[in-house]
Design an enzyme around this catalytic site. Structure first.
Site, PDB file in Angstrom:
ATOM      1  N   GLU A 226       0.938  -1.111   0.083  1.00 53.14           N
ATOM      2  CA  GLU A 226       0.241  -0.076   0.011  1.00 53.14           C
ATOM      3  C   GLU A 226       0.637   0.906  -0.065  1.00 53.14           C
ATOM      4  O   GLU A 226       1.622   2.114   0.889  1.00 53.14           O
ATOM      5  CB  GLU A 226      -1.127  -0.372   0.616  1.00 53.14           C
ATOM      6  CG  GLU A 226      -1.776  -1.061   1.134  1.00 53.14           C
ATOM      7  CD  GLU A 226      -3.149  -0.968   0.705  1.00 53.14           C
ATOM      8  OE1 GLU A 226      -3.689  -0.001   0.133  1.00 53.14           O
ATOM      9  OE2 GLU A 226      -3.954  -1.943   0.097  1.00 53.14           O
ATOM     10  N   CYS A 260      -2.041  10.097   2.619  1.00 50.43           N
ATOM     11  CA  CYS A 260      -1.136   8.488   1.238  1.00 50.43           C
ATOM     12  C   CYS A 260      -2.303   9.395   0.609  1.00 50.43           C
ATOM     13  O   CYS A 260      -1.789   9.079  -0.673  1.00 50.43           O
ATOM     14  CB  CYS A 260      -1.163   7.812   1.955  1.00 50.43           C
ATOM     15  SG  CYS A 260      -2.734   6.563   2.446  1.00 50.43           S
TER      16      CYS A 260
HETATM   17  P1  NAD Z   1       8.082   4.848   4.650  1.00 48.30           P
HETATM   18  O1  NAD Z   1       8.046   3.689   3.887  1.00 48.30           O
HETATM   19  O2  NAD Z   1       9.075   5.335   5.271  1.00 48.30           O
HETATM   20  O3  NAD Z   1       8.477   3.553   6.205  1.00 48.30           O
HETATM   21  C1  NAD Z   1       6.694   2.749   6.001  1.00 48.30           C
HETATM   22  C2  NAD Z   1       7.257   1.561   7.244  1.00 48.30           C
HETATM   23  O4  NAD Z   1       8.608   0.908   6.528  1.00 48.30           O
HETATM   24  C3  NAD Z   1       7.882   1.998   8.785  1.00 48.30           C
HETATM   25  O5  NAD Z   1       7.199   0.918   9.496  1.00 48.30           O
HETATM   26  C4  NAD Z   1       9.072   1.727   8.660  1.00 48.30           C
HETATM   27  O6  NAD Z   1       9.510   1.815   9.944  1.00 48.30           O
HETATM   28  C5  NAD Z   1       9.811   0.657   7.567  1.00 48.30           C
HETATM   29  N1  NAD Z   1      10.855   0.872   7.220  1.00 48.30           N
HETATM   30  C6  NAD Z   1      11.209   2.244   6.534  1.00 48.30           C
HETATM   31  N2  NAD Z   1      12.803   2.277   5.950  1.00 48.30           N
HETATM   32  C7  NAD Z   1      12.743   1.445   6.274  1.00 48.30           C
HETATM   33  C8  NAD Z   1      14.263  -0.198   5.631  1.00 48.30           C
HETATM   34  N3  NAD Z   1      14.870   0.720   4.645  1.00 48.30           N
HETATM   35  N4  NAD Z   1      13.941  -1.403   5.650  1.00 48.30           N
HETATM   36  C9  NAD Z   1      12.395  -1.823   5.916  1.00 48.30           C
HETATM   37  N5  NAD Z   1      11.646  -0.559   6.406  1.00 48.30           N
HETATM   38  C10 NAD Z   1      11.736  -0.025   6.573  1.00 48.30           C
HETATM   39  O7  NAD Z   1       6.434   5.786   4.654  1.00 48.30           O
HETATM   40  P2  NAD Z   1       5.991   6.430   5.823  1.00 48.30           P
HETATM   41  O8  NAD Z   1       7.180   7.779   6.071  1.00 48.30           O
HETATM   42  O9  NAD Z   1       6.067   6.255   7.335  1.00 48.30           O
HETATM   43  O10 NAD Z   1       4.635   6.977   5.415  1.00 48.30           O
HETATM   44  C11 NAD Z   1       4.404   7.552   4.239  1.00 48.30           C
HETATM   45  C12 NAD Z   1       4.480   7.057   3.245  1.00 48.30           C
HETATM   46  O11 NAD Z   1       3.116   6.209   2.661  1.00 48.30           O
HETATM   47  C13 NAD Z   1       4.177   7.949   1.572  1.00 48.30           C
HETATM   48  O12 NAD Z   1       4.519   8.205   0.837  1.00 48.30           O
HETATM   49  C14 NAD Z   1       2.849   7.386   1.766  1.00 48.30           C
HETATM   50  O13 NAD Z   1       1.626   8.348   0.439  1.00 48.30           O
HETATM   51  C15 NAD Z   1       2.748   6.411   2.062  1.00 48.30           C
HETATM   52  N6  NAD Z   1       1.143   5.823   2.637  1.00 48.30           N
HETATM   53  C16 NAD Z   1       0.259   4.890   1.659  1.00 48.30           C
HETATM   54  C17 NAD Z   1      -0.752   4.717   2.880  1.00 48.30           C
HETATM   55  C18 NAD Z   1      -1.604   3.563   1.901  1.00 48.30           C
HETATM   56  O14 NAD Z   1      -2.625   3.141   2.596  1.00 48.30           O
HETATM   57  N7  NAD Z   1      -1.784   3.303   0.094  1.00 48.30           N
HETATM   58  C19 NAD Z   1      -0.769   5.088   4.038  1.00 48.30           C
HETATM   59  C20 NAD Z   1      -0.265   5.692   4.292  1.00 48.30           C
HETATM   60  C21 NAD Z   1       1.424   6.488   3.631  1.00 48.30           C
END
Ligand code: NAD
Length: 471
Positions: A226, A260
């Site tokens: 997602e 998002c």
């Molecule tokens: P992110 O990708 O930075 O982090 C998401 C998760 O991934 C966190 O739990 C984090 O601990 C983990 N993570 C981060 N870096 C990692 C790595 N190198 N290896 C493994 N795991 C890792 O995203 P965010 O900042 O939490 O959220 C923002 C983004 O998420 C935006 O792009 C937003 O559009 C998207 N988003 C999508 C939805 C949806 O339902 N489609 C909902 C909310 C947010």
């Protein structure tokens, strides 16, 4: 203290520290006992999630207020109440969903019984995002429970206080062997991803989505991703511009633009832009008062890193409304930019902050061309009263979902699947789709020894001859 917000002390925040490998093997042993499969166990755990949300709700709100000043009412409307309604929906439908499906029988199988079983997958992993941390972590977990699985729950460490509340409190409600909470940052999550899971459900950015997909591929683990992206909004002069402006600004400024499916940018002609700006000024004051900084309904940017990133996107831009910032407070005023060019920095990445750039287009065809020249978005918003214009967008663009004449509200319709396409993700969930995500659809053919049936199928046995196949 911003710096401390992103540093995780796993030792002190996890009640009982378990390594990733230990958590997964405990969950695997629990799954193998078969206890997660019964209807009673699943509904009991779903009820326990509801109890957790009701009883720990105030603590979650306090944590989210401390994490980034998220307003309590927004947490209840957009996270807690949504989850309680979703859990109720699951509880009232689960018995039916668990029953083997009876697909239509082809003529050749007239004497047979055919069924599709919804088999639990095993031990699954849910990785949540920080922006709606309760909704985006617990939402998929409801699907995992309903599907009869064990689930490792990994909330985002970025909204740290909320993650700590989940980590400390969820074990008092859910079976601890089956549904452990794993708290950790990037190194710990990297380690967690080395374990073998039967499914990974990830919510986050497309960039990290690629890391998750690559880690999953090592074990051929299927995933739902997602993700996010730049969700476009188009408006023409046939729309009710006052109502449309209120709906666009609500979608953009809720959660300080950190949503998002927030409308990322607006495509319209100069006349529509003029009217939009006229109403926008009034509506921003209506929402947040004359001094937005004092409003308890306008959150802050989550951390310093994101604050700097978003503020940099404002450089060299023409601000029609807003633009004020306060670095100490991580505050960015609701801002609308005009005369934005397609190759400006702000048009190269998802904004994820309270800034709405307007790009001038002269007709819907130009808007469609603009949208199709970019990655497929998670949401597309069209404000128009012309049926032909709505149809034009629906048949000529690809996006996770579409909402006509509103923003974000399509996500709350429990019978509509929610998910992205292309760069905005793969797979979908909500309602029955969540259940389907977390089960394997196992095809089963029941045959009998009925002799007429055997006779009808004798053509498959050698020796093959024309006599057998000429009817
Ligand atoms: P992110 O990708 O930075 O982090 C998401 C998760 O991934 C966190 O739990 C984090 O601990 C983990 N993570 C981060 N870096 C990692 C790595 N190198 N290896 C493994 N795991 C890792 O995203 P965010 O900042 O939490 O959220 C923002 C983004 O998420 C935006 O792009 C937003 O559009 C998207 N988003 C999508 C939805 C949806 O339902 N489609 C909902 C909310 C947010």
């Amino acid at each position: 203290n911003i710096k401390n917000m992103t540093v995780i002390d796993v030792e002190s925040s996890t009640p009982e520290k378990h390594t990733a490998a230990e958590m997964v093997s405990t969950a695997r042993r629990a799954f193998n006992t078969g206890k997660t499969k019964s209807y009673e166990f699943r509904t009991q755990q779903l009820r326990n999630v509801k109890r957790f949300l009701k009883e720990v709700g105030p603590e979650l709100c306090a944590a989210l207020e401390a994490d980034f000043r998220k307003p309590e009412q927004e947490i209840y409307i957009l996270e807690i109440e949504v989850l309680i309604a979703e859990a109720d929906h699951f509880i009232s439908h689960l018995k039916d969903w668990m029953k083997p499906e009876k697909p239509e029988k082809p003529l050749l199988n007239i004497f047979d019984k055919i069924r599709i079983y919804s088999d639990p997958l095993g031990v699954v992993l849910v990785i949540g995002a920080w922006n709606y941390p309760v909704l985006l972590t617990i939402g998929p977990v409801l699907g995992a429970i309903a599907g009869g699985n064990c689930c490792i729950i990994k909330p985002s460490e970025v909204s740290l206080r909320t993650a700590q509340v989940m980590c400390n409190k969820l074990p008092h409600y859910l079976d601890q062997d089956c549904f452990p909470v794993f708290l950790g940052g990037i190194p710990e999550t990297t380690d967690l991803l080395k374990q073998k899971f039967d499914y990974i459900f990830f919510t986050g950015s497309p960039q990290i989505g690629k890391i998750i997909h690559a880690a999953a591929a090592k074990n051929l683990t299927p995933c739902t991703l997602e993700l996010g992206g730049k969700s476009p909004t188009y408006m023409d002069s046939s729309a009710n511009i006052e109502i449309a402006t209120r709906r666009i600004l609500w979608g953009k400024f809720a959660n300080c633009g950190q949503t998002c499916v927030a409308p990322d940018y607006l495509l319209c002609d100069k006349e529509v832009e003029r009217k939009f700006l006229h109403y926008a000024e009034k509506i921003i004051t209506e929402f947040f008062g004359a001094d937005v900084k004092q409003s308890k309904d306008f959150p802050r940017i989550i951390n310093e890193r994101n604050f700097i990133r978003v503020v940099n996107l404002l450089k060299n831009q023409k601000k029609a409304i807003g633009g004020q910032i306060d670095a100490q407070d991580l505050f960015i005023h609701p801002t609308i930019l005009v005369d934005v060019k397609p190759d400006d920095d702000i048009m190269q990445e998802e904004i994820f902050g309270p800034i709405l750039p307007i790009i001038t287009v002269n007709n819907p065809e130009e808007a469609i061309e603009f949208i199709n020249a970019r990655e497929k978005p998670l949401a597309l918003y069209v404000f128009s009263n012309h049926t032909a214009t709505k149809e034009l967008f629906l048949s000529n663009t690809s996006s996770g979902g579409v909402c006509i004449n509103d923003t974000i509200m399509h996500v709350g319709v429990e019978t509509l699947p929610f998910g992205g396409v292309g760069n905005s993700g793969m797979g979908n969930y909500h309602g029955k789709r969540s259940f389907d995500t977390f089960v394997h659809k196992k095809s089963v053919l029941f045959k009998s020894f009925f002799s007429l049936g055997e006779k009808a199928q004798e053509t498959r046995y050698p020796p093959y001859s024309k006599n057998k196949t000429d009817f």
